[in-house]
Design a protein around this motif. Structure first.
Motif, PDB file in Angstrom:
ATOM      1  N   ASP A  99     -44.057  16.594 -31.486  1.00 54.39           N
ATOM      2  CA  ASP A  99     -44.187  17.135 -30.164  1.00 54.39           C
ATOM      3  C   ASP A  99     -45.498  18.077 -30.047  1.00 54.39           C
ATOM      4  OD1 ASP A  99     -43.884  19.865 -31.375  1.00 54.39           O
ATOM      5  OD2 ASP A  99     -41.711  19.548 -31.658  1.00 54.39           O
ATOM      6  N   ALA A 100     -45.638  18.622 -28.778  1.00 52.78           N
ATOM      7  CA  ALA A 100     -46.901  19.255 -28.418  1.00 52.78           C
ATOM      8  C   ALA A 100     -46.762  20.077 -27.219  1.00 52.78           C
ATOM      9  CB  ALA A 100     -48.119  18.121 -28.309  1.00 52.78           C
ATOM     10  N   VAL A 101     -47.652  20.809 -27.183  1.00 56.00           N
ATOM     11  CA  VAL A 101     -47.799  21.668 -25.867  1.00 56.00           C
ATOM     12  C   VAL A 101     -48.981  20.926 -25.191  1.00 56.00           C
ATOM     13  CG1 VAL A 101     -48.593  23.722 -24.707  1.00 56.00           C
ATOM     14  CG2 VAL A 101     -47.303  23.800 -26.786  1.00 56.00           C
ATOM     15  N   VAL A 102     -48.984  20.641 -23.780  1.00 57.78           N
ATOM     16  CA  VAL A 102     -49.738  19.929 -23.122  1.00 57.78           C
ATOM     17  C   VAL A 102     -50.335  20.640 -22.143  1.00 57.78           C
ATOM     18  CG1 VAL A 102     -47.926  18.715 -21.593  1.00 57.78           C
ATOM     19  CG2 VAL A 102     -50.364  17.822 -21.721  1.00 57.78           C
ATOM     20  N   VAL A 103     -51.552  20.899 -21.779  1.00 54.54           N
ATOM     21  CA  VAL A 103     -52.305  21.571 -20.935  1.00 54.54           C
ATOM     22  C   VAL A 103     -53.411  20.662 -19.905  1.00 54.54           C
ATOM     23  CG1 VAL A 103     -53.836  23.527 -20.470  1.00 54.54           C
ATOM     24  CG2 VAL A 103     -52.145  23.477 -22.413  1.00 54.54           C
ATOM     25  N   GLY A 104     -53.511  20.713 -18.707  1.00 51.91           N
ATOM     26  CA  GLY A 104     -54.109  19.834 -17.997  1.00 51.91           C
ATOM     27  C   GLY A 104     -54.906  20.626 -17.062  1.00 51.91           C
ATOM     28  N   HIS A 105     -56.159  19.999 -16.529  1.00 51.49           N
ATOM     29  CA  HIS A 105     -56.831  20.561 -15.324  1.00 51.49           C
ATOM     30  C   HIS A 105     -57.082  19.594 -14.304  1.00 51.49           C
ATOM     31  CE1 HIS A 105     -60.793  20.926 -13.372  1.00 51.49           C
ATOM     32  NE2 HIS A 105     -60.195  22.320 -12.941  1.00 51.49           N
ATOM     33  N   ALA A 109     -53.797  18.084 -14.716  1.00 52.66           N
ATOM     34  CA  ALA A 109     -52.673  18.989 -14.581  1.00 52.66           C
ATOM     35  C   ALA A 109     -51.392  18.349 -14.280  1.00 52.66           C
ATOM     36  CB  ALA A 109     -52.816  20.193 -13.663  1.00 52.66           C
ATOM     37  N   ASN A 110     -51.590  17.241 -13.196  1.00 55.39           N
ATOM     38  CA  ASN A 110     -50.834  16.178 -12.799  1.00 55.39           C
ATOM     39  C   ASN A 110     -50.092  15.606 -13.906  1.00 55.39           C
ATOM     40  OD1 ASN A 110     -52.466  16.526 -10.118  1.00 55.39           O
ATOM     41  ND2 ASN A 110     -50.473  16.510  -9.622  1.00 55.39           N
ATOM     42  N   ILE A 111     -50.985  15.044 -14.627  1.00 53.41           N
ATOM     43  CA  ILE A 111     -50.700  14.401 -15.853  1.00 53.41           C
ATOM     44  C   ILE A 111     -49.843  15.051 -16.770  1.00 53.41           C
ATOM     45  CG2 ILE A 111     -51.499  12.950 -17.814  1.00 53.41           C
ATOM     46  CD1 ILE A 111     -53.917  12.011 -16.174  1.00 53.41           C
ATOM     47  N   ALA A 112     -50.240  16.420 -17.116  1.00 57.88           N
ATOM     48  CA  ALA A 112     -49.377  17.093 -18.102  1.00 57.88           C
ATOM     49  C   ALA A 112     -48.170  17.432 -17.353  1.00 57.88           C
ATOM     50  CB  ALA A 112     -50.247  18.701 -18.228  1.00 57.88           C
ATOM     51  N   ALA A 113     -48.012  18.021 -16.351  1.00 55.77           N
ATOM     52  CA  ALA A 113     -46.784  18.175 -15.750  1.00 55.77           C
ATOM     53  C   ALA A 113     -45.769  17.025 -15.548  1.00 55.77           C
ATOM     54  CB  ALA A 113     -47.054  18.816 -14.132  1.00 55.77           C
ATOM     55  N   THR A 114     -46.196  15.860 -15.021  1.00 52.89           N
ATOM     56  CA  THR A 114     -45.347  14.625 -15.066  1.00 52.89           C
ATOM     57  C   THR A 114     -45.011  14.201 -16.702  1.00 52.89           C
ATOM     58  OG1 THR A 114     -46.691  13.770 -13.331  1.00 52.89           O
ATOM     59  CG2 THR A 114     -45.117  12.364 -14.424  1.00 52.89           C
ATOM     60  N   SER A 115     -46.106  14.420 -17.676  1.00 53.73           N
ATOM     61  CA  SER A 115     -45.529  14.313 -19.043  1.00 53.73           C
ATOM     62  C   SER A 115     -44.501  14.920 -19.492  1.00 53.73           C
ATOM     63  CB  SER A 115     -46.848  14.404 -19.981  1.00 53.73           C
ATOM     64  OG  SER A 115     -47.955  13.357 -19.602  1.00 53.73           O
ATOM     65  N   ALA A 116     -44.571  16.424 -18.948  1.00 58.95           N
ATOM     66  CA  ALA A 116     -43.584  17.353 -19.338  1.00 58.95           C
ATOM     67  C   ALA A 116     -42.279  16.930 -18.531  1.00 58.95           C
ATOM     68  CB  ALA A 116     -44.027  18.715 -18.939  1.00 58.95           C
ATOM     69  N   LEU A 117     -42.158  16.596 -17.498  1.00 63.51           N
ATOM     70  CA  LEU A 117     -41.021  16.008 -16.666  1.00 63.51           C
ATOM     71  C   LEU A 117     -40.340  15.075 -17.418  1.00 63.51           C
ATOM     72  CD1 LEU A 117     -39.369  16.279 -14.011  1.00 63.51           C
ATOM     73  CD2 LEU A 117     -41.020  14.842 -12.982  1.00 63.51           C
ATOM     74  N   ARG A 119     -41.025  13.510 -20.279  1.00 63.71           N
ATOM     75  CA  ARG A 119     -40.773  13.297 -21.757  1.00 63.71           C
ATOM     76  C   ARG A 119     -40.454  14.787 -22.414  1.00 63.71           C
ATOM     77  NH1 ARG A 119     -41.577   8.785 -24.398  1.00 63.71           N
ATOM     78  NH2 ARG A 119     -40.372   9.836 -25.938  1.00 63.71           N
ATOM     79  N   PRO A 120     -39.513  15.467 -21.892  1.00 61.77           N
ATOM     80  CA  PRO A 120     -39.215  16.761 -22.419  1.00 61.77           C
ATOM     81  C   PRO A 120     -39.164  16.787 -24.144  1.00 61.77           C
ATOM     82  CG  PRO A 120     -37.336  16.215 -21.239  1.00 61.77           C
ATOM     83  CD  PRO A 120     -38.528  15.155 -21.170  1.00 61.77           C
ATOM     84  N   ASP A 121     -38.688  15.605 -24.451  1.00 63.27           N
ATOM     85  CA  ASP A 121     -38.557  15.627 -25.876  1.00 63.27           C
ATOM     86  C   ASP A 121     -39.912  15.579 -26.830  1.00 63.27           C
ATOM     87  OD1 ASP A 121     -39.086  13.143 -24.655  1.00 63.27           O
ATOM     88  OD2 ASP A 121     -38.651  12.105 -26.515  1.00 63.27           O
ATOM     89  N   VAL A 122     -40.992  15.240 -26.136  1.00 64.14           N
ATOM     90  CA  VAL A 122     -42.182  15.383 -26.730  1.00 64.14           C
ATOM     91  C   VAL A 122     -43.028  16.608 -26.278  1.00 64.14           C
ATOM     92  CG1 VAL A 122     -44.399  13.918 -26.940  1.00 64.14           C
ATOM     93  CG2 VAL A 122     -42.199  12.608 -26.828  1.00 64.14           C
ATOM     94  N   PHE A 123     -42.963  16.867 -25.302  1.00 69.51           N
ATOM     95  CA  PHE A 123     -43.826  18.011 -24.678  1.00 69.51           C
ATOM     96  C   PHE A 123     -43.043  19.315 -24.420  1.00 69.51           C
ATOM     97  CE2 PHE A 123     -45.945  14.185 -23.251  1.00 69.51           C
ATOM     98  CZ  PHE A 123     -46.948  14.218 -24.145  1.00 69.51           C
ATOM     99  N   ARG A 124     -43.209  20.175 -25.462  1.00 71.51           N
ATOM    100  CA  ARG A 124     -42.066  21.253 -25.360  1.00 71.51           C
ATOM    101  C   ARG A 124     -42.639  22.384 -24.398  1.00 71.51           C
ATOM    102  NH1 ARG A 124     -44.182  25.296 -29.113  1.00 71.51           N
ATOM    103  NH2 ARG A 124     -45.886  24.768 -30.005  1.00 71.51           N
ATOM    104  N   ALA A 125     -43.825  22.562 -23.756  1.00 71.32           N
ATOM    105  CA  ALA A 125     -44.262  23.631 -22.886  1.00 71.32           C
ATOM    106  C   ALA A 125     -45.543  22.834 -22.222  1.00 71.32           C
ATOM    107  CB  ALA A 125     -44.773  24.719 -23.636  1.00 71.32           C
ATOM    108  N   VAL A 126     -45.955  23.327 -21.026  1.00 68.49           N
ATOM    109  CA  VAL A 126     -46.967  22.595 -20.006  1.00 68.49           C
ATOM    110  C   VAL A 126     -47.801  23.819 -19.399  1.00 68.49           C
ATOM    111  CG1 VAL A 126     -45.426  22.511 -18.270  1.00 68.49           C
ATOM    112  CG2 VAL A 126     -47.382  21.084 -18.286  1.00 68.49           C
ATOM    113  N   GLY A 127     -49.195  23.743 -19.423  1.00 69.12           N
ATOM    114  CA  GLY A 127     -50.042  24.571 -18.905  1.00 69.12           C
ATOM    115  C   GLY A 127     -50.612  23.711 -17.746  1.00 69.12           C
ATOM    116  N   GLN A 263     -39.334  23.378 -18.969  1.00 71.43           N
ATOM    117  CA  GLN A 263     -39.787  23.936 -20.318  1.00 71.43           C
ATOM    118  C   GLN A 263     -40.773  25.084 -19.813  1.00 71.43           C
ATOM    119  OE1 GLN A 263     -40.009  20.815 -19.405  1.00 71.43           O
ATOM    120  NE2 GLN A 263     -40.950  19.426 -20.847  1.00 71.43           N
ATOM    121  N   PRO A 264     -41.114  25.952 -20.731  1.00 71.56           N
ATOM    122  CA  PRO A 264     -42.038  27.011 -20.608  1.00 71.56           C
ATOM    123  C   PRO A 264     -43.563  26.643 -20.062  1.00 71.56           C
ATOM    124  CG  PRO A 264     -41.017  27.223 -22.919  1.00 71.56           C
ATOM    125  CD  PRO A 264     -40.820  25.867 -22.082  1.00 71.56           C
ATOM    126  N   SER A 265     -44.008  27.209 -18.992  1.00 74.88           N
ATOM    127  CA  SER A 265     -45.011  26.895 -18.140  1.00 74.88           C
ATOM    128  C   SER A 265     -46.053  27.933 -17.936  1.00 74.88           C
ATOM    129  CB  SER A 265     -44.747  26.067 -17.017  1.00 74.88           C
ATOM    130  OG  SER A 265     -43.977  26.957 -16.367  1.00 74.88           O
TER     131      SER A 265
END
Length: 327
Positions: A99-105, A109-117, A119-127, A263-265
């Protein structure tokens, strides 16, 4: 806070659905995946790589497919959001992590948010930096963008036809990038009331409205050389393909219309960034769309390139948020 020298950046490749994904990592600890936007590369996270490593994290900045040293599939449809999420998951697993925290600009940011949406099993938080989360759904994107601007053409519509924007940019990549970076930076953007660089006049080019002759304070000549050198080598088609898949994304994600990211964002935007002002309703909807939101910050007097314009502030916000995450 101590800084990790750039010499300690570790370049490597991992297998991904794109073919292979190039990444740069620094530090040891919990994995933080950093995803850039348009028109940038892993290098846009240079300040965060050092700060996050010093704070005890394994910071990893990727070149998104189509950029830099990552694979560049030929087909336009190979750049749909589902493929970019799959690449992000492959990077996490390819690094030996679950797992990982994903942060995008920006687009990241769209890629990070959609990844969290998805695959919540992989991405435990999103910035998300600069571009706030807006759930899938609503009208077809191409129709929305075509209706904007009246007699002028919105830049997203301008980017749609393969080859058109490339013909403007590729003869002078360095000059075009310098103009775009300046157009969206707080200290060099056009004055209020000047023609908006997000729109193209009839028969014109985007660069017609870019400032000329001065780089923003955050962008040195060497930094510009790094960004320009990659696009001079690869061309712009891979990067622009992201814009050319927005209707496909809309169709692919239809089953997730209105879905929140739980997830925490974290959100950080620039007070002078059109992405922040135009998407004010998306920010206002965060209590519903981001129920796990820990912090939402608008950096006054800051433009679009937040983590490069204000690296110390962004680094502080990121580290404080990461340190407070459960687990």
């Amino acid at each position: 806070m101590s800084q990790t020298p750039a010499a300690e950046f570790r370049h490597r490749f991992v297998a991904s659905p794109a073919g292979r994904t190039h990444l740069v990592e620094s530090g040891e600890g919990p994995l933080v995946l950093l995803v850039h936007g348009f028109p940038e590369s892993w290098y846009s996270w240079r300040h965060q790589l050092t700060a996050l490593a010093a704070a005890g994290y394994r910071a990893v900045a990727v070149d998104v497919r189509g950029y830099g040293r990552s694979s560049r599939p030929a087909a336009v449809e190979a750049y749909r959001m589902l493929d970019l999420v799959a690449d992000a998951v492959a990077v996490v697993h390819g690094l030996g992590e679950s797992d990982a925290v994903v942060v995008g600009h920006d687009w990241g940011a769209n890629i990070a948010a959609t990844s969290a949406l998805l695959r919540p099993d992989v991405f435990r938080a999103v910035g998300m930096l600069s571009v706030p989360y807006a759930p899938p759904g609503g009208p077809r994107p191409s129709e929305v963008f075509a209706a904007m601007g009246g007699d002028e053409e919105f830049y997203v519509s301008y980017f749609q036809r393969p080859g058109r924007a490339e013909a403007e940019i590729e003869p002078d990549v360095r000059g075009w990038l310098a103009g775009l970076y300046a157009a969206l930076s707080a200290d060099t953007m056009p004055a209020p009331g000047a023609p908006d660089p997000h729109f193209v006049g009839r028969g014109g080019r985007m660069r017609d409205r870019f400032p000329a002759g001065r780089l923003p304070a955050w962008l040195g000549e060497r930094d510009l050389d790094v960004f320009a050198g990659e696009f001079e080598r690869t061309g712009l088609s891979g990067a622009l393909a992201r814009y050319r898949n927005m209707d496909r994304d809309w169709e692919d994600l239809a089953d997730h219309a209105g879905a929140p990211v739980t997830q925490p964002s974290l959100f950080v935007g620039g007070g002078l960034d059109a992405s922040t002002t135009w998407m004010g309703e998306a920010i206002a909807a965060f209590p519903t769309t981001l129920p796990g939101l820990v912090g939402s910050h608008i950096l006054e007097g800051c433009g679009h390139w937040v983590q490069q314009e204000r690296p110390a502030e962004v680094n502080r916000l990121l580290v404080e948020w990461l340190d407070a995450l459960p687990g």
